[in-house]
Design an enzyme around this catalytic site. Structure first.
Site, PDB file in Angstrom:
ATOM      1  N   CYS A  86       0.844  -1.189   0.000  1.00  0.00           N
ATOM      2  CA  CYS A  86       0.000   0.000   0.000  1.00  0.00           C
ATOM      3  C   CYS A  86       0.886   1.248   0.000  1.00  0.00           C
ATOM      4  O   CYS A  86       2.116   1.166   0.122  1.00  0.00           O
ATOM      5  CB  CYS A  86      -0.914  -0.001   1.217  1.00  0.00           C
ATOM      6  SG  CYS A  86      -0.011   0.088   2.792  1.00  0.00           S
TER       7      CYS A  86
ATOM      8  N   HIS B 210       4.050   1.590  11.610  1.00  0.00           N
ATOM      9  CA  HIS B 210       2.965   1.370  12.566  1.00  0.00           C
ATOM     10  C   HIS B 210       2.831   2.505  13.580  1.00  0.00           C
ATOM     11  O   HIS B 210       1.811   2.585  14.282  1.00  0.00           O
ATOM     12  CB  HIS B 210       3.198   0.055  13.321  1.00  0.00           C
ATOM     13  CG  HIS B 210       3.458  -1.108  12.421  1.00  0.00           C
ATOM     14  ND1 HIS B 210       4.722  -1.640  12.245  1.00  0.00           N
ATOM     15  CD2 HIS B 210       2.640  -1.814  11.632  1.00  0.00           C
ATOM     16  CE1 HIS B 210       4.647  -2.646  11.386  1.00  0.00           C
ATOM     17  NE2 HIS B 210       3.403  -2.775  11.000  1.00  0.00           N
TER      18      HIS B 210
ATOM     19  N   GLU C 205       0.724  -0.714  16.201  1.00  0.00           N
ATOM     20  CA  GLU C 205      -0.183   0.382  15.847  1.00  0.00           C
ATOM     21  C   GLU C 205      -1.109   0.706  17.009  1.00  0.00           C
ATOM     22  O   GLU C 205      -1.326   1.881  17.334  1.00  0.00           O
ATOM     23  CB  GLU C 205      -1.002   0.017  14.608  1.00  0.00           C
ATOM     24  CG  GLU C 205      -1.970   1.105  14.183  1.00  0.00           C
ATOM     25  CD  GLU C 205      -2.794   0.727  12.973  1.00  0.00           C
ATOM     26  OE1 GLU C 205      -3.986   1.099  12.935  1.00  0.00           O
ATOM     27  OE2 GLU C 205      -2.263   0.059  12.063  1.00  0.00           O
TER      28      GLU C 205
ATOM     29  N   ASN D 124      -2.824  -7.347   8.491  1.00  0.00           N
ATOM     30  CA  ASN D 124      -3.696  -7.285   7.320  1.00  0.00           C
ATOM     31  C   ASN D 124      -3.618  -8.560   6.488  1.00  0.00           C
ATOM     32  O   ASN D 124      -4.607  -8.982   5.899  1.00  0.00           O
ATOM     33  CB  ASN D 124      -3.386  -6.047   6.476  1.00  0.00           C
ATOM     34  CG  ASN D 124      -2.070  -6.152   5.737  1.00  0.00           C
ATOM     35  OD1 ASN D 124      -2.017  -6.675   4.629  1.00  0.00           O
ATOM     36  ND2 ASN D 124      -0.994  -5.653   6.331  1.00  0.00           N
TER      37      ASN D 124
END
Length: 309
Positions: free
Chosen positions: A16, A78, A130, A229
């Site tokens: 991403c 993160h 995170e 993810n």
């Protein structure tokens, strides 16, 4: 051969914009700063990337105590807590913040928007970097609860009538699962406010995997075991009725049946070369043509952070 089965490729898949920004930041620091370069925790959760950077001399530290005073230190994609940033300043570390801008937005929501008397509910996995970074942004005296699923909502404490309640979520969670949690929270506290939460990249990759599962019975998710993810992609494929395997790369292919179509996707921190190598390995095993399964087109890009002088 006409009887060769197809390889369906999820689009989008793999890195991403936040991961690309973090890795581009590492590259820029390696070119501009004297060695050694330190990173607090893994820059992204991918074994291939971390091991390659180690080979280039990058040192990954689990605590600031491992980093010499005055050294160059990158914060991972993160993010970190405000306390970590303050300690780094006290140690005169030359820090570079590679935190994903979308995670930064989540941190900001946990800090600047906090209202007196408000109760914050953070949907996520306690212990994930995170989540810990977001928790470390809640102002002193703020009330925050971390939950990972709708089943935990009944266990939250009772609140006085009219208490402001707000929910945030880790960016890499299963979007449908988060929606279930939010529905349960609103059922209990109709005044609930929410956001930000699951990011666009996570949403797009999950949508693509659901479409893959409608086309084939077996799906490979390329990503490392610590990648939140990537694990969610595997879970979503399984929930949609497919056999799903989380693999670090082509060297971990499970036993497969080339008489059946197969789907391939990759977590948001997996490099494209691992996807290409996996597809090439499948071709050598007897699979045929590749066909994209497109759920979204991504054009997001983030600017690099300021680098040390």
């Amino acid at each position: 051969m006409d009887n060769q089965r197809k390889i369906f490729i999820a689009r989008p898949h793999g890195m991403c914009a936040g991961v690309r920004r973090a890795l581009d930041t590492v590259e820029a620091v390696l070119k501009s700063a004297p060695a050694p370069v330190y990173v607090l925790h893994e820059i992204v959760h991918n074994n291939f990337i971390v091991n390659r950077l180690k080979e280039r001399g990058v040192i990954f530290a689990e605590t600031l105590a491992e980093v010499p005073e005055g050294a160059v230190l990158l914060f991972s994609a993160h993010g970190v807590s405000a306390a970590v940033e303050e300690e780094a300043r006290r140690r005169s570390l030359r820090t570079v913040d590679a935190t994903c801008p979308l995670v930064k937005s989540l941190q900001s929501a946990a800090s600047k928007s906090f209202r007196p008397g408000e109760v914050l509910i953070l949907i996520g996995h306690r212990g994930h970097p995170e989540v810990e970074g977001v928790l470390g942004r809640v102002p002193a005296g703020g009330t925050v609860h971390v939950i990972s699923g709708a089943a935990e909502v009944p266990g939250l404490p009772e609140l006085p009538a009219g208490t402001p309640v707000r929910a945030l979520s880790q960016t890499t969670l299963n979007l449908e699962a988060v929606d279930e949690v939010l529905a349960a929270l609103r059922n209990r506290w109709p005044q609930l406010e929410s956001g930000p939460g699951v990011c666009y990249a996570t949403t797009n990759r999950q949508k693509a995997v659901r479409q893959l599962a409608a086309r084939c019975r077996t799906i490979l998710i390329i990503g490392s075991p610590r990648s939140s993810n990537s694990n969610r992609l595997r879970e979503i494929a399984e929930q949609a009725g497919a056999r799903a395997f989380l693999i670090d790369g082509p060297q971990e292919l499970p036993p497969l049946d080339p008489s059946q179509d197969i789907g391939v996707s990759a977590g948001a921190s997996a490099p494209e070369e691992l996807v290409e190598a996996t597809v090439e390995r499948l071709r050598r095993l007897g699979y045929g043509a590749e066909e994209p399964v497109e759920a979204a087109v991504e054009t997001v890009a983030f600017r690099l952070p300021a680098l040390p002088c």
